[in-house]
Design a protein around this motif. Structure first.
Motif, mmCIF file in Angstrom:
data_model
loop_
_atom_site.group_PDB
_atom_site.id
_atom_site.type_symbol
_atom_site.label_atom_id
_atom_site.label_comp_id
_atom_site.label_asym_id
_atom_site.label_seq_id
_atom_site.Cartn_x
_atom_site.Cartn_y
_atom_site.Cartn_z
ATOM 1 N N GLN A 101 0.839 -1.190 0.000
ATOM 2 C CA GLN A 101 0.000 0.000 0.000
ATOM 3 C C GLN A 101 0.876 1.243 0.000
ATOM 4 O O GLN A 101 1.851 1.338 0.735
ATOM 5 N N ALA A 102 0.498 2.202 -0.863
ATOM 6 C CA ALA A 102 1.140 3.516 -0.928
ATOM 7 C C ALA A 102 0.025 4.533 -0.709
ATOM 8 O O ALA A 102 -0.728 4.835 -1.622
ATOM 9 N N LEU A 155 9.414 1.762 -17.332
ATOM 10 C CA LEU A 155 9.161 1.551 -15.914
ATOM 11 C C LEU A 155 9.754 2.673 -15.073
ATOM 12 O O LEU A 155 10.697 3.341 -15.493
ATOM 13 N N SER A 156 9.201 2.839 -13.887
ATOM 14 C CA SER A 156 9.816 3.651 -12.834
ATOM 15 C C SER A 156 10.203 2.690 -11.727
ATOM 16 O O SER A 156 9.488 1.719 -11.449
ATOM 17 N N ILE A 157 11.335 2.960 -11.104
ATOM 18 C CA ILE A 157 11.802 2.114 -10.012
ATOM 19 C C ILE A 157 12.002 2.968 -8.774
ATOM 20 O O ILE A 157 12.575 4.055 -8.848
ATOM 21 N N ALA A 158 11.474 2.481 -7.649
ATOM 22 C CA ALA A 158 11.684 3.122 -6.355
ATOM 23 C C ALA A 158 12.585 2.213 -5.535
ATOM 24 O O ALA A 158 12.311 1.015 -5.409
ATOM 25 N N PHE A 159 13.651 2.774 -5.010
ATOM 26 C CA PHE A 159 14.542 2.033 -4.124
ATOM 27 C C PHE A 159 14.072 2.302 -2.694
ATOM 28 O O PHE A 159 13.822 3.461 -2.322
ATOM 29 N N ASN A 172 15.045 6.823 -3.429
ATOM 30 C CA ASN A 172 15.065 7.566 -4.688
ATOM 31 C C ASN A 172 14.263 6.803 -5.725
ATOM 32 O O ASN A 172 13.997 5.623 -5.561
ATOM 33 N N ILE A 173 13.859 7.539 -6.778
ATOM 34 C CA ILE A 173 13.049 6.980 -7.855
ATOM 35 C C ILE A 173 13.725 7.324 -9.171
ATOM 36 O O ILE A 173 14.224 8.441 -9.341
ATOM 37 N N ALA A 174 13.751 6.370 -10.104
ATOM 38 C CA ALA A 174 14.322 6.614 -11.431
ATOM 39 C C ALA A 174 13.350 6.122 -12.496
ATOM 40 O O ALA A 174 12.678 5.101 -12.308
ATOM 41 N N ASP A 175 13.264 6.858 -13.598
ATOM 42 C CA ASP A 175 12.506 6.415 -14.766
ATOM 43 C C ASP A 175 13.471 5.687 -15.688
ATOM 44 O O ASP A 175 14.596 6.142 -15.895
ATOM 45 N N MET A 176 13.014 4.564 -16.246
ATOM 46 C CA MET A 176 13.885 3.719 -17.062
ATOM 47 C C MET A 176 13.249 3.482 -18.429
ATOM 48 O O MET A 176 12.067 3.181 -18.531
ATOM 49 N N LYS A 177 14.083 3.617 -19.472
ATOM 50 C CA LYS A 177 13.621 3.401 -20.848
ATOM 51 C C LYS A 177 13.740 1.928 -21.218
ATOM 52 O O LYS A 177 14.709 1.265 -20.846
ATOM 53 N N PRO A 178 12.762 1.424 -21.987
ATOM 54 C CA PRO A 178 12.787 0.019 -22.400
ATOM 55 C C PRO A 178 14.024 -0.332 -23.231
ATOM 56 O O PRO A 178 14.550 0.510 -23.961
ATOM 57 N N GLN A 179 14.449 -1.574 -23.104
ATOM 58 C CA GLN A 179 15.490 -2.190 -23.924
ATOM 59 C C GLN A 179 16.788 -1.390 -23.968
ATOM 60 O O GLN A 179 17.403 -1.236 -25.015
ATOM 61 N N THR A 180 17.197 -0.881 -22.794
ATOM 62 C CA THR A 180 18.476 -0.180 -22.704
ATOM 63 C C THR A 180 19.342 -0.864 -21.643
ATOM 64 O O THR A 180 18.843 -1.617 -20.808
ATOM 65 N N LEU A 181 20.618 -0.576 -21.692
ATOM 66 C CA LEU A 181 21.548 -1.081 -20.681
ATOM 67 C C LEU A 181 21.974 0.033 -19.734
ATOM 68 O O LEU A 181 22.923 -0.131 -18.964
ATOM 69 N N PRO A 229 10.834 10.668 -2.713
ATOM 70 C CA PRO A 229 11.679 10.173 -1.632
ATOM 71 C C PRO A 229 11.157 10.664 -0.275
ATOM 72 O O PRO A 229 10.726 11.811 -0.137
ATOM 73 N N GLY A 230 11.159 9.747 0.684
ATOM 74 C CA GLY A 230 10.618 10.033 2.012
ATOM 75 C C GLY A 230 9.232 9.447 2.220
ATOM 76 O O GLY A 230 8.827 9.209 3.357
ATOM 77 N N ALA A 231 8.484 9.216 1.129
ATOM 78 C CA ALA A 231 7.164 8.577 1.235
ATOM 79 C C ALA A 231 7.369 7.116 1.616
ATOM 80 O O ALA A 231 8.437 6.541 1.392
ATOM 81 N N LYS A 232 6.321 6.496 2.168
ATOM 82 C CA LYS A 232 6.436 5.114 2.628
ATOM 83 C C LYS A 232 5.508 4.184 1.875
ATOM 84 O O LYS A 232 4.355 4.500 1.627
ATOM 85 N N ILE A 233 6.050 3.020 1.530
ATOM 86 C CA ILE A 233 5.274 1.899 1.001
ATOM 87 C C ILE A 233 5.069 0.956 2.173
ATOM 88 O O ILE A 233 6.018 0.636 2.891
#
Length: 137
Positions: free
Chosen positions: A22-23, A76-80, A89-98, A125-129
């Motif tokens: 839950q977020a 995708l977006s990834i939250a660490f 932190n959160i990062a946006d990621m592009k498909p099919q890249t390295l 950042p700082g929000a809780k899951i």
């Protein structure tokens, strides 16, 4: 809530047991990748991801975690996340890249969702899951 795992065929998406997270008011259905093989495959080969579906990556020990998008077809977006579910932190990621996307500090959890999911809900950042993996509900 857990769902059964199925085996991974070469070039096919994996289906893993899932847990409810839950977020704020938002409920997330997160498949849980716990083994090195499950984490390596992640969301590869999927053509779509339902709006509130995700993949939660669980590591044994805190470390800087880095992700790429090889064979991943959707943006995708990834939250660490810290052990208590706090977003580092959160990062946006592009498909099919390295391109490498890394945690800003050592973490044991990473949560991948459709790109923009966190931003559209004002999660920073700082929000809780919340959920069982983080010891809170």
């Amino acid at each position: 809530m857990f769902f059964p795992a199925t085996s991974l065929a070469q070039g096919q998406p994996q289906q893993l047991p899932s847990v409810a997270l839950q977020a704020g008011i938002h409920v997330i259905r997160a498949e849980v990748a716990r083994t090195p093989e499950q984490r390596q495959t992640g969301l590869m080969f999927r053509k779509e991801l339902a709006p509130n579906d995700a993949m939660l990556f669980v590591f044994e020990l805190p470390a800087q975690q880095c992700f790429w998008m090889k064979n991943t077809l959707i943006p995708l977006s990834i939250a660490f996340l810290r052990d208590d579910g706090t977003i580092v932190n959160i990062a946006d990621m592009k498909p099919q890249t390295l391109d490498s996307h890394c945690s800003a500090e050592p973490v044991r959890f990473a949560l991948e969702m459709n790109q923009g999911w966190f931003a559209k809900r004002g999660l920073k950042p700082g929000a809780k899951i919340k959920g069982e993996p983080f010891g809170n509900r």
